[in-house]
Design a protein around this motif. Structure first.
Motif, mmCIF file in Angstrom:
data_model
loop_
_atom_site.group_PDB
_atom_site.id
_atom_site.type_symbol
_atom_site.label_atom_id
_atom_site.label_comp_id
_atom_site.label_asym_id
_atom_site.label_seq_id
_atom_site.Cartn_x
_atom_site.Cartn_y
_atom_site.Cartn_z
ATOM 1 N N LYS A 392 7.078 21.949 20.794
ATOM 2 C CA LYS A 392 5.733 21.224 21.159
ATOM 3 C C LYS A 392 5.516 20.415 22.555
ATOM 4 N N SER A 393 6.595 20.697 23.146
ATOM 5 C CA SER A 393 6.459 20.127 24.547
ATOM 6 C C SER A 393 6.161 18.585 24.144
ATOM 7 N N SER A 394 6.599 17.892 23.577
ATOM 8 C CA SER A 394 6.454 16.399 23.088
ATOM 9 C C SER A 394 7.922 15.815 22.874
ATOM 10 N N LYS A 395 7.722 14.591 23.140
ATOM 11 C CA LYS A 395 9.037 13.806 22.848
ATOM 12 C C LYS A 395 8.992 13.333 21.387
ATOM 13 N N LYS A 396 10.274 13.027 20.859
ATOM 14 C CA LYS A 396 10.405 12.838 19.569
ATOM 15 C C LYS A 396 11.509 11.631 19.201
ATOM 16 N N LEU A 397 11.437 11.044 18.339
ATOM 17 C CA LEU A 397 12.531 9.837 17.936
ATOM 18 C C LEU A 397 13.008 10.422 16.694
ATOM 19 N N VAL A 398 14.326 10.225 16.490
ATOM 20 C CA VAL A 398 15.001 10.476 15.370
ATOM 21 C C VAL A 398 15.716 9.141 14.527
ATOM 22 N N LEU A 399 15.159 8.992 13.587
ATOM 23 C CA LEU A 399 15.496 7.597 12.818
ATOM 24 C C LEU A 399 16.200 7.825 11.421
ATOM 25 N N MET A 400 17.081 7.048 11.159
ATOM 26 C CA MET A 400 17.584 6.874 9.595
ATOM 27 C C MET A 400 16.998 5.868 8.958
ATOM 28 N N ILE A 401 16.476 6.173 7.748
ATOM 29 C CA ILE A 401 16.051 5.352 7.059
ATOM 30 C C ILE A 401 16.870 5.002 5.717
ATOM 31 N N ASN A 402 17.140 3.522 5.592
ATOM 32 C CA ASN A 402 17.977 3.154 4.201
ATOM 33 C C ASN A 402 19.449 4.045 4.283
ATOM 34 N N GLY A 403 19.857 4.360 5.405
ATOM 35 C CA GLY A 403 21.227 4.796 5.675
ATOM 36 C C GLY A 403 21.420 6.374 5.030
ATOM 37 N N THR A 404 20.152 6.962 4.500
ATOM 38 C CA THR A 404 20.133 8.095 3.827
ATOM 39 C C THR A 404 19.556 9.249 4.314
ATOM 40 N N GLU A 405 18.189 8.917 4.646
ATOM 41 C CA GLU A 405 17.268 9.732 5.078
ATOM 42 C C GLU A 405 17.173 9.734 6.676
ATOM 43 N N VAL A 406 16.989 10.901 7.067
ATOM 44 C CA VAL A 406 16.818 11.161 8.571
ATOM 45 C C VAL A 406 15.532 11.531 8.779
ATOM 46 N N ILE A 407 14.652 11.056 9.652
ATOM 47 C CA ILE A 407 13.324 11.574 9.796
ATOM 48 C C ILE A 407 13.340 11.824 11.315
ATOM 49 N N SER A 408 12.438 12.959 11.862
ATOM 50 C CA SER A 408 11.808 13.180 12.910
ATOM 51 C C SER A 408 10.624 12.681 13.332
ATOM 52 N N TYR A 409 10.128 11.700 14.279
ATOM 53 C CA TYR A 409 9.011 11.386 14.427
ATOM 54 C C TYR A 409 8.401 12.049 15.732
ATOM 55 N N ASP A 410 7.153 12.610 15.671
ATOM 56 C CA ASP A 410 6.652 13.110 17.004
ATOM 57 C C ASP A 410 5.851 12.045 17.542
ATOM 58 N N LEU A 411 6.148 11.545 18.896
ATOM 59 C CA LEU A 411 5.653 10.597 19.378
ATOM 60 C C LEU A 411 4.079 10.865 19.932
ATOM 61 N N LYS A 412 3.919 12.236 20.236
ATOM 62 C CA LYS A 412 2.653 12.676 20.717
ATOM 63 C C LYS A 412 1.630 12.604 19.638
ATOM 64 N N GLU A 413 1.990 13.277 18.407
ATOM 65 C CA GLU A 413 1.055 13.497 17.160
ATOM 66 C C GLU A 413 1.283 12.560 16.257
#
Length: 453
Positions: A392-413
């Protein structure tokens, strides 16, 4: 005339082999290429690392070509765009030995939401689950010497810096940190020689071990920065020694900056390698933020982000490098739900603001991440990675929630998706609510590389 000419042309074609069937001609061409080392090498240099690992089994000749350090060096220089397909996350597994004997595995989290991303057992095709590349002596927990498990300390451009401790349980309580450099792609490793400087102290408190490897400037050698202090010298409690190992000389040297005055928390994790330097950032508790210029052998102050007023404080959650960019993620103490993503200028003039992330949307999806601790609201979210989404030619943030779920957050969208879920019933990740202390030192980039160690 015409008939005679045709007959001559046919004879000419036959003598030159031009009348061979198409499939035979192709086979002959492939054979000629396979037998020509120069042409074959040029073709192999264009292939990705994953394909090259498979092609090693074609023949002894292909294995020799691909395993050649000169080939690995040229492949790195030719393919200058490093992809980061995933992360290694240290996970505590149920111990088979004594309760105080931690055992670790390193499941992989893929950053792209492909089929392997949903594998919750760890591994997912990445060639590393446990660190068993070097034989660790048998542990004698009731004897005078104990051996710790192997752990990953730092990842840098395809190489891993791994350590284990040998400790004496009786006076003089000497402790030795063994350092190994490991390429998880090629399975090659090297055990570094003992330091002549740290061995002369009765107890070496090693605080930080960091790897410095720039495959585009020095593809055939790397350096290791070790920061330690002599805990026997109480009056020098906040004085640290910088020591550098060079794979070119296979030896350690003591930096001219030693001893360097700083608080202990300043070097409680590995430094981040970028721009030829290793970087340590303050987490908001008044430690020293510095970077170590390895070639110039000097330590310089690392700027902190600007804050709106003197009454506000800055808490760092993450500092990391991706594709030659140094990123910082943190928040102002007055706005703990707003994460700020910044990038360091190449001349170190300051941090350039890129994005702001309001956690409210994530909290709506994961309300259990909001915790009340000592009458204060905390958010059980940890920053694992900041990078680029190539599709997507954008930056992303990878976060861990509650020590179990890993999510990828698209900072542009400003959208997110879950890319991994840990099986909480089989051990834990060891990533706690301790903010940066949980992520730095426990999460490491996975990069495919042919680099030699």
């Amino acid at each position: 005339m015409s008939s005679s000419g045709s007959r001559n042309d046919s004879q000419s074609s036959s003598s030159s082999g031009m009348n061979l069937p198409i499939e035979n001609s192709s086979s002959l061409s492939s054979t000629q290429i396979a037998n020509n080392s120069d042409i074959l090498t040029q073709i192999l240099l264009c292939l990705p690392v994953k394909s090259l690992l498979i092609f090693k089994s074609v023949s002894k000749k292909w294995l020799s070509l691909i395993s050649d350090p000169y080939f690995a060096k040229n492949h790195t220089l030719r393919n200058r765009s490093f992809k980061i397909p995933g992360l290694f996350i240290e996970k505590l597994r149920r111990p088979s030995g004594p309760p105080d004997d931690p055992e670790f595995e390193f499941p992989s989290v893929f950053l792209n939401n492909d089929a392997d991303s949903h594998n919750t057992t760890g591994g997912g095709g990445v060639p590393l689950k446990t660190l068993d590349f070097v034989e660790v002596p048998p542990r004698n927990w009731k004897g005078p010497i104990t051996e710790s498990s192997l752990r990953i300390n730092h990842s840098c451009n395809g190489l891993l810096c791994c350590t284990r401790m040998t400790c004496m349980t009786k006076p003089p309580y000497n402790s030795i940190k063994h350092i190994h450099i490991y390429n998880p792609t090629t399975k090659q490793y090297k055990s570094l020689p003992r330091s002549p400087f740290r061995d002369v102290v009765s107890f070496n408190g090693v605080f930080s071990v960091s790897l410095a490897f720039d495959p585009f400037k020095s593809p055939d050698h790397y350096q290791v920065i070790c920061i330690w202090r002599d805990l026997d010298k109480i009056h020098e409690f906040n004085l640290f020694n910088f020591e550098v190992y060079s794979s070119k000389t296979n030896s350690w040297r003591l930096s001219q900056v030693s001893p360097f005055a700083a608080l202990a928390l300043s070097f409680s994790r590995s430094g981040v390698f970028w721009n030829g330097c290793s970087h340590w950032i303050s987490t908001g508790y008044n430690e020293t933020s510095v970077y170590f210029d390895i070639e110039q052998d000097i330590v310089k102050p690392l700027p902190l982000p600007d804050v709106p007023n003197d009454d506000d404080g800055w808490d760092s959650m993450y500092i990391g490098e991706c594709r030659n960019h140094l990123y910082l993620v943190g928040f102002l103490e007055s706005c703990p739900k707003i994460y700020r993503i910044l990038e360091m200028e190449t001349d170190y003039s300051g941090w350039n603001p890129l994005y702001k992330l309001d956690l409210e949307r994530i909290i709506t999806a994961y309300p259990e991440m909001v915790l009340l601790i000592n009458n204060n609201i905390e958010y059980h979210v940890l920053v694992l990675f900041v990078g680029e989404d190539e599709e997507k030619s954008s930056k992303k943030l990878v976060l861990m929630i509650n020590g179990t779920e890993v999510i990828s957050y698209d900072l542009k969208e400003m959208s997110f998706k879950e890319i991994y879920r840990f099986d909480a019933t089989n051990g834990s990740t060891g990533l706690t609510l301790s903010r940066s202390y949980g992520t730095w030192g426990y999460v490491h980039q996975y990069i495919e590389s042919l680099a030699c160690v």
